[in-house]
Design a protein around this motif. Structure first.
Motif, PDB file in Angstrom:
ATOM      1  N   ALA A 301       0.964  -1.259  -0.264  1.00  0.00           N
ATOM      2  CA  ALA A 301      -0.437  -0.150  -0.250  1.00  0.00           C
ATOM      3  C   ALA A 301       0.709   1.147   0.278  1.00  0.00           C
ATOM      4  CB  ALA A 301      -0.786  -0.176   1.763  1.00  0.00           C
ATOM      5  N   ARG A 302       2.295   1.156   0.743  1.00  0.00           N
ATOM      6  CA  ARG A 302       3.251   2.350   0.619  1.00  0.00           C
ATOM      7  C   ARG A 302       3.581   2.400  -0.570  1.00  0.00           C
ATOM      8  NH1 ARG A 302       7.346   3.430   5.942  1.00  0.00           N
ATOM      9  NH2 ARG A 302       7.895   5.793   5.388  1.00  0.00           N
ATOM     10  N   TYR A 303       4.117   1.352  -1.040  1.00  0.00           N
ATOM     11  CA  TYR A 303       5.502   0.853  -2.611  1.00  0.00           C
ATOM     12  C   TYR A 303       4.709   0.456  -3.361  1.00  0.00           C
ATOM     13  CZ  TYR A 303       8.347   2.565   1.432  1.00  0.00           C
ATOM     14  OH  TYR A 303       9.312   3.698   2.472  1.00  0.00           O
ATOM     15  N   PRO A 304       3.539   1.082  -4.583  1.00  0.00           N
ATOM     16  CA  PRO A 304       2.534   0.600  -5.182  1.00  0.00           C
ATOM     17  C   PRO A 304       3.294  -0.610  -5.662  1.00  0.00           C
ATOM     18  CG  PRO A 304       2.282   2.632  -4.631  1.00  0.00           C
ATOM     19  CD  PRO A 304       3.366   2.871  -4.151  1.00  0.00           C
ATOM     20  N   SER A 305       4.798  -0.105  -6.195  1.00  0.00           N
ATOM     21  CA  SER A 305       5.291  -1.292  -6.970  1.00  0.00           C
ATOM     22  C   SER A 305       5.855  -1.738  -6.660  1.00  0.00           C
ATOM     23  CB  SER A 305       6.522  -0.176  -8.199  1.00  0.00           C
ATOM     24  OG  SER A 305       5.698   0.755  -8.678  1.00  0.00           O
ATOM     25  N   LEU A 306       6.233  -2.397  -5.494  1.00  0.00           N
ATOM     26  CA  LEU A 306       6.623  -3.300  -4.301  1.00  0.00           C
ATOM     27  C   LEU A 306       5.620  -4.795  -4.515  1.00  0.00           C
ATOM     28  CD1 LEU A 306       9.428  -4.415  -2.659  1.00  0.00           C
ATOM     29  CD2 LEU A 306       7.594  -3.520  -0.835  1.00  0.00           C
ATOM     30  N   ASP A 307       6.447  -5.826  -4.491  1.00  0.00           N
ATOM     31  CA  ASP A 307       5.807  -7.100  -4.215  1.00  0.00           C
ATOM     32  C   ASP A 307       6.434  -8.175  -3.869  1.00  0.00           C
ATOM     33  OD1 ASP A 307       3.369  -8.571  -4.338  1.00  0.00           O
ATOM     34  OD2 ASP A 307       2.962  -8.735  -6.393  1.00  0.00           O
TER      35      ASP A 307
END
Length: 353
Positions: A301-307
């Protein structure tokens, strides 16, 4: 004053000079040993047999059978004295062990943290036997240094083998005074505690030894599995950081760490402190999958490109890491692991002097 020194030390007595001993059914028989500032040789009674001076080991062991309890003292910590003022420091200790203390037991001057011993006395022998349940008082004449400052000297009770008799579990008792000139302000009492991000830390004891320095501290932590990250605990001497050599938990919420620095280096330093950079759930959370899923929801939610995919194994908490632009894999991994292990950052700095 006495110190609990956890690590076989400490360590160690948080809010006062010493814990108040519990009531005893034994009737204490006080015995006072008094040593003058410049002692003359003590004559040996005709019935006594002289014994050679015991050579003490650099790293003394703790006596398995001897125990002592702190009863009282004169000149409590940070008592204000004038430069050059004479005073008599005394400690009253109770024999809480199974062995009878005899004339081969003695009080031994250990460490002068500011290289000011306050007295020429190095050993104060016990004057008579002290059976279990009885008390003995040790009194040493001292002189306050001429220079304004705070001065601490450690002492230990030793048996015939040179082993330390622990006082309430700690290695040492001590004297700490403040020397104040009337024309100047008194030195401030150093803070032994630190608070940051809802976590507090309190210094219990700091003990320099010939080849190492030992620190004991306790922390208020958010859970029973939390502890300082060992690599984040350092000794600061005049701002220079020294990493720990060994360390860990000594009791719930309390910890002991050793640092490979000599007593000469500690005594030469103008400022001494223990720094704790972070605490976390050491060994990982009880439910690593659940903790990982919670971290995933918060971080994506804080870093949309992180997964990443939560998959706990011996290799780690997750797989299939996708890193946002401008973030390295190492930075992303630190974010994820910190979130899973509930890392809390300080720093907490505990001032010794």
């Amino acid at each position: 004053m006495h110190r609990i020194v956890p690590l076989g030390l400490l360590l160690f007595l948080l809010s006062s000079c010493a814990p108040t001993p519990g009531a005893s059914t034994a009737t204490p028989v006080p015995t006072t040993m008094h040593s003058p500032l410049s002692p003359s040789p003590t004559p040996v009674p005709p019935s006594a047999t002289p014994t050679p001076t015991l050579s003490l080991p650099l790293t003394p062991t703790i006596s398995p059978n001897d125990r002592a309890a702190f009863v009282s003292e004169t000149y409590v910590d940070y008592t204000i004295l004038k430069p050059g003022e004479r005073f008599t420091k005394s400690w009253k200790l109770k024999n809480n062990g199974t062995s009878t203390w005899n004339e081969s037991y003695f009080l031994y001057r250990e460490v002068a943290l500011q290289n000011e011993p306050l007295t020429s006395v190095e050993r104060l022998p016990l004057a008579k036997t002290v059976a279990p349940g009885e008390t003995a008082e040790f009194a040493v004449e001292m002189i306050a240094p001429e220079k304004v400052g705070i001065y601490t000297v450690n002492w230990s009770l030793r048996n015939a083998q040179g082993e330390i008799v622990p006082v309430d579990g700690g290695r040492f008792i001590w004297v700490t005074i403040r020397v104040c000139d009337g024309a100047q302000s008194c030195p401030a009492i150093p803070s032994a505690g630190s608070d940051a991000n809802g976590v507090s830390a309190t210094l219990v004891a700091f003990t320099p030894q010939p080849q190492r320095a030992v620190a004991a501290f306790c922390m208020t932590l958010p859970g029973p599995n939390y502890a300082p990250s060992p690599a984040s605990v350092t000794l600061l001497l005049d701002g220079v950081s020294y990493p720990y050599s060994t360390g860990g938990s000594t009791s719930p919420g309390c910890f002991g760490f050793e640092f490979p620095v000599t007593i000469e280096k500690v005594q030469a330093a103008q400022s001494v402190a223990i720094s704790i950079a972070q605490v976390r759930i050491l060994g990982g959370p009880n439910d690593p999958e659940g903790a990982c899923e919670a971290a995933h929801a918060a971080l994506t939610a804080r870093y949309p490109s992180l997964d990443f995919t939560c998959q706990f194994s011996m290799a780690g908490y997750y797989t299939n890491l996708q890193v946002p632009p401008g973030m390295s894999r190492e930075q992303a991994d630190a974010l994820i692991v910190d979130a899973i292990e509930g890392a809390i950052y300080g720093p907490w700095q505990l001032t010794v002097r």
